[in-house]
Design an enzyme around this catalytic site. Sequence first.
Site, PDB file in Angstrom:
ATOM      1  N   HIS A  79      53.203  54.809  38.384  1.00 23.07           N
ATOM      2  CA  HIS A  79      51.956  54.516  37.665  1.00 23.07           C
ATOM      3  C   HIS A  79      51.833  55.484  36.481  1.00 23.07           C
ATOM      4  O   HIS A  79      52.203  56.656  36.596  1.00 23.07           O
ATOM      5  CB  HIS A  79      50.766  54.660  38.611  1.00 23.07           C
ATOM      6  N   GLY A 107      42.003  51.238  31.944  1.00 24.25           N
ATOM      7  CA  GLY A 107      40.666  51.842  31.945  1.00 24.25           C
ATOM      8  C   GLY A 107      39.963  51.831  30.597  1.00 24.25           C
ATOM      9  O   GLY A 107      38.909  52.447  30.447  1.00 24.25           O
ATOM     10  N   GLU A 131      51.984  47.461  32.761  1.00 22.46           N
ATOM     11  CA  GLU A 131      50.673  48.064  32.515  1.00 22.46           C
ATOM     12  C   GLU A 131      50.735  48.880  31.228  1.00 22.46           C
ATOM     13  O   GLU A 131      51.167  50.048  31.259  1.00 22.46           O
ATOM     14  CB  GLU A 131      50.293  48.998  33.665  1.00 22.46           C
ATOM     15  N   SER A 180      42.743  46.931  32.526  1.00 25.47           N
ATOM     16  CA  SER A 180      41.435  46.348  32.193  1.00 25.47           C
ATOM     17  C   SER A 180      41.280  44.888  32.618  1.00 25.47           C
ATOM     18  O   SER A 180      40.685  44.077  31.898  1.00 25.47           O
ATOM     19  CB  SER A 180      41.135  46.512  30.695  1.00 25.47           C
ATOM     20  N   GLY A 201      42.541  48.175  38.626  1.00 26.01           N
ATOM     21  CA  GLY A 201      42.062  49.527  38.904  1.00 26.01           C
ATOM     22  C   GLY A 201      40.547  49.537  39.001  1.00 26.01           C
ATOM     23  O   GLY A 201      39.966  49.198  40.035  1.00 26.01           O
ATOM     24  N   GLY A 202      39.888  49.869  37.900  1.00 29.08           N
ATOM     25  CA  GLY A 202      38.429  50.028  37.858  1.00 29.08           C
ATOM     26  C   GLY A 202      37.665  48.904  38.540  1.00 29.08           C
ATOM     27  O   GLY A 202      36.753  49.161  39.344  1.00 29.08           O
ATOM     28  N   ASN A 214      44.072  48.914  43.127  1.00 29.00           N
ATOM     29  CA  ASN A 214      44.401  50.334  43.085  1.00 29.00           C
ATOM     30  C   ASN A 214      43.092  51.114  42.938  1.00 29.00           C
ATOM     31  O   ASN A 214      42.542  51.208  41.857  1.00 29.00           O
ATOM     32  CB  ASN A 214      45.345  50.596  41.896  1.00 29.00           C
ATOM     33  N   TRP A 215      42.624  51.628  44.058  1.00 34.89           N
ATOM     34  CA  TRP A 215      41.323  52.314  44.056  1.00 34.89           C
ATOM     35  C   TRP A 215      41.382  53.679  43.372  1.00 34.89           C
ATOM     36  O   TRP A 215      40.354  54.296  43.128  1.00 34.89           O
ATOM     37  CB  TRP A 215      40.810  52.502  45.491  1.00 34.89           C
ATOM     38  N   LYS A 216      42.590  54.171  43.132  1.00 33.84           N
ATOM     39  CA  LYS A 216      42.770  55.518  42.566  1.00 33.84           C
ATOM     40  C   LYS A 216      41.993  56.538  43.421  1.00 33.84           C
ATOM     41  O   LYS A 216      41.996  56.396  44.641  1.00 33.84           O
ATOM     42  CB  LYS A 216      42.356  55.531  41.097  1.00 33.84           C
ATOM     43  N   GLU A 265      49.439  57.068  35.305  1.00 33.52           N
ATOM     44  CA  GLU A 265      48.669  58.294  35.562  1.00 33.52           C
ATOM     45  C   GLU A 265      49.528  59.340  36.271  1.00 33.52           C
ATOM     46  O   GLU A 265      49.318  60.537  36.115  1.00 33.52           O
ATOM     47  CB  GLU A 265      47.398  57.959  36.370  1.00 33.52           C
TER      48      GLU A 265
HETATM   49  P1  PGA Z   1      42.254  49.448  35.184  1.00 37.93           P
HETATM   50  O1  PGA Z   1      43.497  50.201  35.855  1.00 37.93           O
HETATM   51  O2  PGA Z   1      42.156  48.092  35.817  1.00 37.93           O
HETATM   52  O3  PGA Z   1      41.073  50.325  35.471  1.00 37.93           O
HETATM   53  O4  PGA Z   1      42.549  49.351  33.721  1.00 37.93           O
HETATM   54  C1  PGA Z   1      44.680  49.525  36.152  1.00 37.93           C
HETATM   55  C2  PGA Z   1      45.660  50.474  36.762  1.00 37.93           C
HETATM   56  O5  PGA Z   1      45.643  51.662  36.441  1.00 37.93           O
HETATM   57  O6  PGA Z   1      46.470  50.068  37.602  1.00 37.93           O
END
Ligand code: PGA
Length: 258
Positions: free
Chosen positions: A96, A176, A170, A216, A237-238, A10-12, A98
């Site tokens: 998600h 993050g 999650e 993470s 994500g990150g 997930n590149w966001k 976010e």
């Molecule tokens: P992260 O994000 O790996 O940066 O913690 C995961 C996600 O939001 O799907």
Amino acid sequence: MIGEKIVVANWKMNPPTFSEAEALFSAVKKAAKKTENINIIVAPPAIWLSRFKTGGAGNLELAGQDMAYEEKGALTGEISPLMLKDAGAKYAIIGHSERRSNFGETDEIINKKLILALKSRLIPILCVGESLEEKRVDKTPEIIKLQLTKALESVRQKQVQVDNLLIAYEPVWAIGSGITPSYDDVLSVNLLIRKTINSIYGRKIAEKIPLLYGGSVNGKNAGGFMEKSRADGLLVGGASVSAEEFVNIIESISVYDF
Ligand code: PGA
């Protein structure tokens, strides 16, 4: 799906330019070709979906990071599931945290999106997870059950099959932050998810539906979540926007034979 393990990137809202995105995607594609026992699903910013071609790597697919709750119409800024599909996506991340916290997405909206995704033949990657406050007061099981049942409300058994829904646990506080739950904690949430799915759709679906862990994830902890928490995959994500770190994750889990 060719392999059984799944890694979602997930590149966001990253990276800022298409040339960086292109370089990242080609590194992922190269890694995908080398590790055929892992299904890799990349969710880039939607604006670039149609520019990425997965051809040549049968275990590489594309996903939308979100989708609208309607197929078409006056919804400025939104992206229809039909557009995602037309641009090459096979999956869509839905719910998600976010989206829930920054854009006010309720369980009702998530339910609407999930139903529409299935109707549009896009495979939803449904995200659930508790906040830090909820964890502190031991509400994790209650929240997971509630988010799951509300997201799946009115979704009939025949719409849900083992290969057309993915569920990602999650924990919001792990996203993050560099802080992760213990492998045992993720294992007990995974068991709870299977139990909840069992009570809605029965054993066959409950046993086989792919469960992902996200929050993470990095090259060092990825294998542990797969092996000790009995996750079928990871939502990253990150670490997915660094080609080196993401390839590390893929390689670290490719050695396991689950
Ligand atoms: P992260 O994000 O790996 O940066 O913690 C995961 C996600 O939001 O799907």
